[in-house]
Design a protein around this motif. Structure first.
Motif, short mmCIF file in Angstrom:
data_model
loop_
_atom_site.label_atom_id
_atom_site.label_comp_id
_atom_site.label_asym_id
_atom_site.label_seq_id
_atom_site.Cartn_x
_atom_site.Cartn_y
_atom_site.Cartn_z
N PRO A 30 0.86 -1.15 0.21
CA PRO A 30 0.08 0.09 -0.10
C PRO A 30 0.72 1.33 -0.01
O PRO A 30 1.97 1.18 0.46
CB PRO A 30 -0.83 0.02 1.36
N GLN A 31 0.56 2.13 -0.45
CA GLN A 31 1.06 3.35 -0.41
C GLN A 31 1.20 4.18 0.79
O GLN A 31 2.39 5.07 1.07
CB GLN A 31 0.50 4.58 -1.46
N SER A 32 0.42 4.01 1.92
CA SER A 32 0.72 4.45 3.14
C SER A 32 0.40 3.24 4.13
O SER A 32 -0.61 2.32 4.01
CB SER A 32 -0.11 5.87 3.41
N GLY A 64 8.05 -12.72 13.22
CA GLY A 64 8.36 -14.15 12.81
C GLY A 64 9.13 -13.72 11.48
O GLY A 64 10.16 -13.00 11.28
N ASP A 65 8.61 -14.65 10.57
CA ASP A 65 9.29 -14.55 9.05
C ASP A 65 8.33 -13.78 8.23
O ASP A 65 8.57 -13.65 6.91
CB ASP A 65 9.81 -15.88 8.59
N ARG A 66 7.40 -12.86 8.55
CA ARG A 66 6.62 -12.04 7.88
C ARG A 66 6.77 -10.71 8.40
O ARG A 66 7.01 -10.38 9.30
CB ARG A 66 5.17 -12.45 8.29
N VAL A 67 6.46 -9.73 7.47
CA VAL A 67 6.28 -8.39 7.49
C VAL A 67 5.01 -7.92 6.93
O VAL A 67 4.39 -8.51 5.74
CB VAL A 67 7.51 -7.75 6.76
N ALA A 68 4.45 -7.01 7.57
CA ALA A 68 3.22 -6.84 7.01
C ALA A 68 2.91 -5.15 7.00
O ALA A 68 3.57 -4.46 7.92
CB ALA A 68 1.86 -7.07 7.87
N VAL A 69 2.29 -4.65 6.09
CA VAL A 69 2.05 -3.16 5.90
C VAL A 69 0.45 -3.14 6.35
O VAL A 69 -0.33 -3.64 5.33
CB VAL A 69 2.32 -2.63 4.56
N THR A 97 -6.48 2.52 2.92
CA THR A 97 -6.96 1.21 1.93
C THR A 97 -7.79 0.19 2.62
O THR A 97 -7.99 -0.84 2.03
CB THR A 97 -6.02 0.69 0.77
N GLU A 98 -7.81 0.05 3.90
CA GLU A 98 -8.35 -0.98 4.90
C GLU A 98 -7.82 -2.35 4.38
O GLU A 98 -8.53 -3.26 4.12
CB GLU A 98 -9.79 -0.89 4.46
N GLN A 99 -6.53 -2.34 4.18
CA GLN A 99 -5.70 -3.80 3.88
C GLN A 99 -4.68 -3.92 4.89
O GLN A 99 -4.12 -3.23 5.33
CB GLN A 99 -5.03 -3.58 2.59
N VAL A 100 -4.42 -5.28 4.97
CA VAL A 100 -3.26 -5.81 5.56
C VAL A 100 -2.32 -6.58 4.56
O VAL A 100 -3.13 -7.60 3.94
CB VAL A 100 -3.29 -6.73 6.68
N VAL A 101 -1.20 -6.20 3.83
CA VAL A 101 -0.60 -6.83 2.99
C VAL A 101 0.59 -7.48 3.67
O VAL A 101 1.27 -6.68 4.13
CB VAL A 101 -0.27 -6.18 1.70
N ASP A 135 7.00 -12.04 2.70
CA ASP A 135 8.00 -12.85 3.45
C ASP A 135 9.17 -11.90 3.63
O ASP A 135 9.57 -11.08 2.91
CB ASP A 135 8.37 -13.89 2.34
N LEU A 136 9.56 -12.12 4.97
CA LEU A 136 10.84 -11.29 5.46
C LEU A 136 11.97 -11.59 4.86
O LEU A 136 12.91 -10.59 4.76
CB LEU A 136 10.95 -11.35 6.92
N LEU A 137 12.23 -12.79 4.48
CA LEU A 137 13.61 -12.97 3.63
C LEU A 137 13.71 -12.74 2.14
O LEU A 137 14.66 -12.14 1.99
CB LEU A 137 13.92 -14.52 3.67
N ASP A 138 12.61 -12.93 1.53
CA ASP A 138 12.92 -12.52 -0.05
C ASP A 138 11.63 -11.45 -0.62
O ASP A 138 11.82 -11.07 -1.80
CB ASP A 138 12.89 -13.86 -0.79
N GLY A 139 11.02 -10.98 0.16
CA GLY A 139 10.09 -9.86 -0.08
C GLY A 139 8.82 -10.26 -0.91
O GLY A 139 7.95 -9.52 -1.47
N ARG A 140 8.58 -11.49 -0.96
CA ARG A 140 7.22 -12.15 -1.79
C ARG A 140 6.26 -11.65 -1.12
O ARG A 140 5.98 -11.67 0.11
CB ARG A 140 7.41 -13.82 -2.07
N LYS A 141 5.25 -11.22 -2.04
CA LYS A 141 3.80 -11.20 -1.33
C LYS A 141 3.05 -12.27 -1.00
O LYS A 141 2.93 -13.14 -2.06
CB LYS A 141 3.03 -10.29 -2.41
N LEU A 142 2.65 -12.45 0.33
CA LEU A 142 2.27 -13.71 0.61
C LEU A 142 0.50 -13.52 0.73
O LEU A 142 -0.27 -14.45 0.25
CB LEU A 142 2.45 -13.96 2.02
N SER A 143 0.00 -12.44 1.01
CA SER A 143 -1.49 -12.49 1.07
C SER A 143 -1.88 -11.08 1.29
O SER A 143 -1.04 -10.04 1.65
CB SER A 143 -1.94 -13.02 2.20
N THR A 144 -3.23 -10.94 1.11
CA THR A 144 -3.77 -9.49 1.34
C THR A 144 -5.00 -9.86 1.96
O THR A 144 -5.94 -10.44 1.67
CB THR A 144 -4.07 -8.56 -0.06
N LYS A 145 -5.29 -9.05 3.09
CA LYS A 145 -6.44 -9.40 4.05
C LYS A 145 -7.06 -7.88 4.29
O LYS A 145 -6.51 -6.79 3.97
CB LYS A 145 -6.17 -9.80 5.06
N ARG A 146 -8.29 -7.92 4.31
CA ARG A 146 -9.05 -6.94 4.85
C ARG A 146 -8.58 -6.20 6.35
O ARG A 146 -8.77 -7.06 7.29
CB ARG A 146 -10.65 -6.91 4.90
#
Length: 175
Positions: free
Chosen positions: A132-134, A141-146, A151-155, A158-169
């Motif tokens: 998200p832009q903001s 653990g091994d995850r990072v979230a914005v 935008t009412e999102q949690v994206v 993966d902390l190690l390689d930056g892969r996008k894992l999920s998007t939740k409301r």
């Protein structure tokens, strides 16, 4: 409890308050002009070798962001770093947001791009433009979230390689 001054050079020496994250013997500081890494041991010793790296604004020397203060529901001031050159998209103003230091990396949200930066060298380990832009950068653990209340999102990434894992409301208000 010991006060030490850090000599800042060039564009990173703005006179505004700075935001910092500390982990072990390293402190990463964000200003409106960029980031810098500081070795706290060398700062304590005072040998002039405390500055590890800087990530400045680029060739034009202008600040990356402007500080904007808002009040939290609890009456405390909250500072946001809004990116200068970007325009609001869908009412969302892109932000420069310092995240936590996790091991050998510090996380940074830069207007829709999530970066992992090496705390010792200042080099980019990975980047993902699917953030998200903001929002607020959190890690566990091994995850990072914005977490973006605009935008009412949690994206999650993966902390190690930056892969996008999920998007939740996200429906729980402002972080």
């Amino acid at each position: 409890g010991i006060m030490r001054r850090v000599p800042l050079e060039g564009a990173l020496s703005d006179n505004t308050d700075k935001e910092a994250q500390v982990s072990g013997g390293v402190m990463v500081v964000m200003t409106t002009s960029g980031l810098l890494g500081i070795d706290l041991y060398h700062l304590l010793v005072g040998d002039g070798q405390a500055m590890l790296w800087t990530r400045g604004p680029g060739d034009d020397g202008e600040a990356l962001a402007k500080r904007r203060s808002t009040m939290t529901p609890f009456g405390a001031p909250a500072v946001r770093y809004c990116i200068n050159s970007a325009t609001a998209s869908g009412g969302v103003i892109p932000e420069l947001k310092l995240g936590p230091v996790m091991g050998d990396r510090v996380l940074l949200l830069q207007g829709g791009e999530l970066l992992a930066i090496d705390v010792i060298t200042g080099e980019t380990i990975w980047r993902n433009s699917g953030a998200p832009q903001s929002g607020t950068v959190v890690c566990g653990g091994d995850r990072v979230a914005v977490v973006s209340s605009s935008t009412e999102q949690v994206v999650e990434f993966d902390l190690l390689d930056g892969r996008k894992l999920s998007t939740k409301r996200w429906k729980y208000g402002v972080v």
